[in-house]
Design a protein around this motif. Structure first.
Motif, short mmCIF file in Angstrom:
data_model
loop_
_atom_site.label_atom_id
_atom_site.label_comp_id
_atom_site.label_asym_id
_atom_site.label_seq_id
_atom_site.Cartn_x
_atom_site.Cartn_y
_atom_site.Cartn_z
N PHE A 57 0.82 -1.22 0.00
CA PHE A 57 0.00 0.00 0.00
C PHE A 57 0.85 1.27 0.00
CE2 PHE A 57 -2.93 -3.18 1.75
CZ PHE A 57 -4.06 -2.94 0.99
N GLY A 58 2.14 1.13 0.23
CA GLY A 58 3.04 2.27 0.11
C GLY A 58 3.02 3.24 1.27
N SER A 59 2.77 2.76 2.49
CA SER A 59 2.73 3.64 3.66
C SER A 59 3.74 3.16 4.69
CB SER A 59 1.32 3.67 4.27
OG SER A 59 1.34 4.33 5.52
N ASP A 60 4.76 3.97 4.94
CA ASP A 60 5.74 3.62 5.98
C ASP A 60 5.09 3.62 7.36
OD1 ASP A 60 7.73 3.40 4.08
OD2 ASP A 60 8.43 5.47 4.33
N GLU A 61 4.13 4.51 7.56
CA GLU A 61 3.47 4.56 8.87
C GLU A 61 2.66 3.29 9.11
OE1 GLU A 61 0.98 7.72 11.64
OE2 GLU A 61 0.78 7.85 9.45
N LEU A 62 1.94 2.83 8.10
CA LEU A 62 1.19 1.58 8.23
C LEU A 62 2.13 0.41 8.50
CD1 LEU A 62 -1.38 -0.13 8.07
CD2 LEU A 62 -1.08 -0.20 5.57
N ILE A 170 -9.42 5.85 9.24
CA ILE A 170 -9.03 7.16 9.77
C ILE A 170 -8.75 8.13 8.63
CG2 ILE A 170 -7.23 8.39 11.05
CD1 ILE A 170 -6.96 5.82 12.77
N LEU A 171 -7.99 7.68 7.65
CA LEU A 171 -7.66 8.56 6.52
C LEU A 171 -8.90 8.91 5.72
CD1 LEU A 171 -4.32 6.98 5.23
CD2 LEU A 171 -4.74 8.51 7.15
N SER A 172 -9.81 7.95 5.56
CA SER A 172 -11.04 8.23 4.82
C SER A 172 -11.90 9.24 5.57
CB SER A 172 -11.83 6.92 4.62
OG SER A 172 -13.06 7.16 3.98
N LEU A 173 -11.99 9.13 6.89
CA LEU A 173 -12.75 10.10 7.67
C LEU A 173 -12.15 11.49 7.55
CD1 LEU A 173 -13.42 7.90 10.82
CD2 LEU A 173 -15.18 8.89 9.32
N ARG A 174 -10.84 11.58 7.46
CA ARG A 174 -10.21 12.89 7.26
C ARG A 174 -10.54 13.44 5.89
NH1 ARG A 174 -4.31 11.64 10.17
NH2 ARG A 174 -5.12 11.80 12.31
N ASP A 175 -10.55 12.57 4.88
CA ASP A 175 -10.94 13.02 3.53
C ASP A 175 -12.38 13.50 3.53
OD1 ASP A 175 -8.46 12.44 2.45
OD2 ASP A 175 -9.03 10.43 1.78
N ARG A 176 -13.26 12.79 4.23
CA ARG A 176 -14.67 13.19 4.27
C ARG A 176 -14.84 14.52 5.01
NH1 ARG A 176 -18.19 8.37 6.54
NH2 ARG A 176 -19.86 9.81 5.94
N SER A 248 -1.37 9.21 17.89
CA SER A 248 -1.79 9.99 16.73
C SER A 248 -1.37 9.28 15.45
CB SER A 248 -1.19 11.40 16.75
OG SER A 248 0.23 11.33 16.68
N VAL A 249 -2.03 9.67 14.36
CA VAL A 249 -1.71 9.18 13.02
C VAL A 249 -1.34 10.39 12.18
CG1 VAL A 249 -2.64 8.08 10.95
CG2 VAL A 249 -3.24 7.19 13.21
N THR A 250 -0.17 10.34 11.56
CA THR A 250 0.33 11.52 10.85
C THR A 250 -0.13 11.58 9.39
OG1 THR A 250 2.39 10.37 10.27
CG2 THR A 250 2.37 11.63 12.33
N THR A 251 -0.39 10.44 8.77
CA THR A 251 -0.84 10.45 7.38
C THR A 251 -2.20 11.14 7.30
OG1 THR A 251 0.28 8.33 7.08
CG2 THR A 251 -1.21 9.02 5.34
N ARG A 252 -2.41 11.96 6.27
CA ARG A 252 -3.59 12.80 6.24
C ARG A 252 -4.68 12.33 5.29
NH1 ARG A 252 -3.66 14.61 10.67
NH2 ARG A 252 -5.41 15.88 9.97
N SER A 253 -4.34 11.55 4.26
CA SER A 253 -5.35 11.24 3.25
C SER A 253 -5.08 9.89 2.60
CB SER A 253 -5.36 12.33 2.18
OG SER A 253 -6.19 11.97 1.09
N LEU A 254 -6.16 9.24 2.17
CA LEU A 254 -6.02 8.01 1.39
C LEU A 254 -5.35 8.26 0.05
CD1 LEU A 254 -9.36 5.96 1.82
CD2 LEU A 254 -7.05 5.28 2.48
N LEU A 435 -12.51 4.21 0.07
CA LEU A 435 -12.23 3.39 1.25
C LEU A 435 -12.63 1.94 1.00
CD1 LEU A 435 -11.47 2.96 4.23
CD2 LEU A 435 -13.82 3.67 4.82
N ALA A 436 -13.80 1.72 0.39
CA ALA A 436 -14.27 0.36 0.11
C ALA A 436 -13.28 -0.39 -0.77
CB ALA A 436 -15.64 0.39 -0.54
N ARG A 437 -12.61 0.30 -1.65
CA ARG A 437 -11.63 -0.35 -2.52
C ARG A 437 -10.43 -0.83 -1.71
NH1 ARG A 437 -8.35 2.34 -7.57
NH2 ARG A 437 -7.49 0.39 -8.42
#
Length: 472
Positions: A57-62, A170-176, A248-254, A435-437
């Motif tokens: 998925f390409g996320s170092d934080e994940l 979490i990222l999807s909720l921030r996008d919303r 906390s989670v630092t990534t901001r968006s999907l 998010l569903a994807r």
């Protein structure tokens, strides 16, 4: 009279032995019929996901969160402790297969053979496992060690999926929330225009009230999204074994991540790539061992007892060469009357074995279903997100055009209100489709076993070495 009693006892014992001489079928893995291919498509047949599937998925934080959860999650730690418990039970179950040895000193003991007052020596006893009662019990216990290993691995796979899914939520909720904030800005801008026009007498009180309601409803939706984000962050903290305070989670968006392509291997290999299925099969073997053990318990048992040491009337003469004594005794016992306890236990274990076979068959079918559903979801979500993206673009365009036309007096304000609602709904639907994807990709990884494999048996070899079970 004595001869008649002996004959009756012999006949009764023979009847008991004969009744116990039914055999338990040798263990065979439950037969399964795997489909030749997946209905949802055979792309990638023979290829399975990488064991570290989340890195795609390409996320170092994940990546860091999943590694932390694998180390610190308390449920996973408890599952690892259950492996130790099962290993200890396996050692206990295997202990009767080996001789026991004891030593002691007994003053004032009267030996029938020597009539001595003092005795010091050792005693050993060994029950010959002639019919495999203890061997089967030990085999059942080892199978349960394997089941506990697979249980932990299944839990680890589920934990990895839960961490990834919560992170994406979490990222999807921030996008919303960002989308909602933009909609609120648009609604406030239009409300300001209407107020200006109302002062000039070119807008009605109804239009002003309608737009005020739109703006207020959008603002009211924002706290719900913020609360959902807070709850998801707290849930993620618990998954990784941390207190929610300060987490906390630092990534901001999907949009910062990517959805990797997931391919499915051959269905016939799925049975070796899902730890939950391997756990279920180990449970079947464990119950078969119990069945064999309870069946063997109905047969006679042979116990050998040997004792050796020193015996004397006086402590000073205890260690003289002439004080040595030794004995060996063998005994044969057979169950005759137990009130149906032994036969009942065998029937109970046989029924439990059949139950485990049925559960295993159901788990296999459910596993194939999981893969099919995940494959279809992955394919259909890609189509859905393309349509949602087009709907969002057209809704934004329609709102912009209707805004212009309203300002020129070409249409009434009701069309603009509908366009605002539609723009908000389509933007939110697009974010949730994205998010569903991601969730569909997680579900497919999990359904395929997350790249896990027990084909070489290395996980069990490692546990056997730690538990010291090589001797059974």
């Amino acid at each position: 009279m004595k001869i008649m009693l002996l004959r009756a006892a012999g006949v009764l014992a023979l009847a008991i032995v004969v009744s116990a001489c039914t055999t338990v079928p040798s263990y065979q893995p439950p037969a399964t019929q795997a489909p030749d291919g997946w209905d949802a498509g055979a792309a990638g047949a023979g290829i399975w996901p990488d064991p570290r599937w989340w890195q795609a998925f390409g996320s170092d934080e994940l990546n860091a969160l999943i590694v932390e959860a694998s180390t610190n999650n308390h449920d996973l730690q408890a599952a690892a402790i259950r492996i130790d418990e099962a290993a200890a039970r396996a050692r206990i179950a295997g202990a009767p297969r080996w001789p026991t040895l004891g030593a002691g000193f007994e003053p004032g003991r009267e030996q029938k053979a020597t009539s001595k007052d003092l005795f010091a020596g050792v005693q050993a006893s060994y029950e010959i496992d002639l019919f495999g009662k203890y061997g089967a019990a030990a085999s059942a216990a080892r199978a349960r060690v394997e089941a506990s290993v697979y249980d932990r691995q299944a839990m680890a796979l589920s934990l990895e999926g839960d961490v990834a899914a919560t992170f994406f939520q979490i990222l999807s909720l921030r996008d919303r929330q960002r989308e909602m904030a933009q909609s609120i800005d648009t609604a406030q801008r239009m409300l300001g225009i209407l107020r200006t026009r109302d002062h000039a007498g070119s807008a009605s009180d109804v239009e002003l009230a309608q737009q005020s309601s739109i703006a207020a409803r959008q603002q009211a939706a924002l706290p719900d999204l913020q609360l959902a984000e807070h709850q998801a962050i707290a849930a993620l903290a618990v998954l990784v074994g941390r207190n929610p305070e300060g987490f906390s989670v630092t990534t901001r968006s999907l949009q910062q991540l990517r959805v990797p392509p997931v391919v499915a291997g051959l269905p016939s290999e799925l049975l070796l790539r899902r730890p939950d299925l391997r756990r279920s099969e180990a449970n079947v073997r464990g119950m078969h061992g119990d069945w064999e053990s309870s069946h063997a318990a109905r047969f006679p048992s042979i116990v050998l007892t040997a004792a050796g040491g020193l015996a004397s009337n006086a402590l000073g003469a205890l260690f003289n060469p002439g004080s040595a004594v030794a004995s060996i005794v063998g005994s044969l016992t057979a169950p005759i009357l137990a009130g149906g306890r032994l036969s009942g236990q065998e029937k109970l274990d046989a029924a439990r074995y059949r139950e485990q076979v049925a559960l295993y068959d159901g788990a296999v079918i459910a596993a194939f279903r999981d893969v099919e559903n995940a494959l279809y979801a992955s394919t259909l979500n890609q189509r859905a997100i393309a349509l949602d993206r087009e709907a969002d673009a057209q809704a934004r365009r329609a709102l912009a055009l209707l805004d212009v036309r309203y300002n020129t007096g070409a249409i009434d304000f009701l069309a603009v209100l509908d366009a605002q609602r539609n723009a908000v709904e389509t933007a939110d639907a697009l974010t949730q489709a994205q998010l569903a994807r991601f969730i569909a990709a997680i579900n497919l990884y999990k359904a395929l076993g997350g790249g896990w494999s027990d084909a070489d048996g290395r996980p069990l070899q490692a546990v056997a070495a730690v538990a010291g079970l090589q001797r059974g």
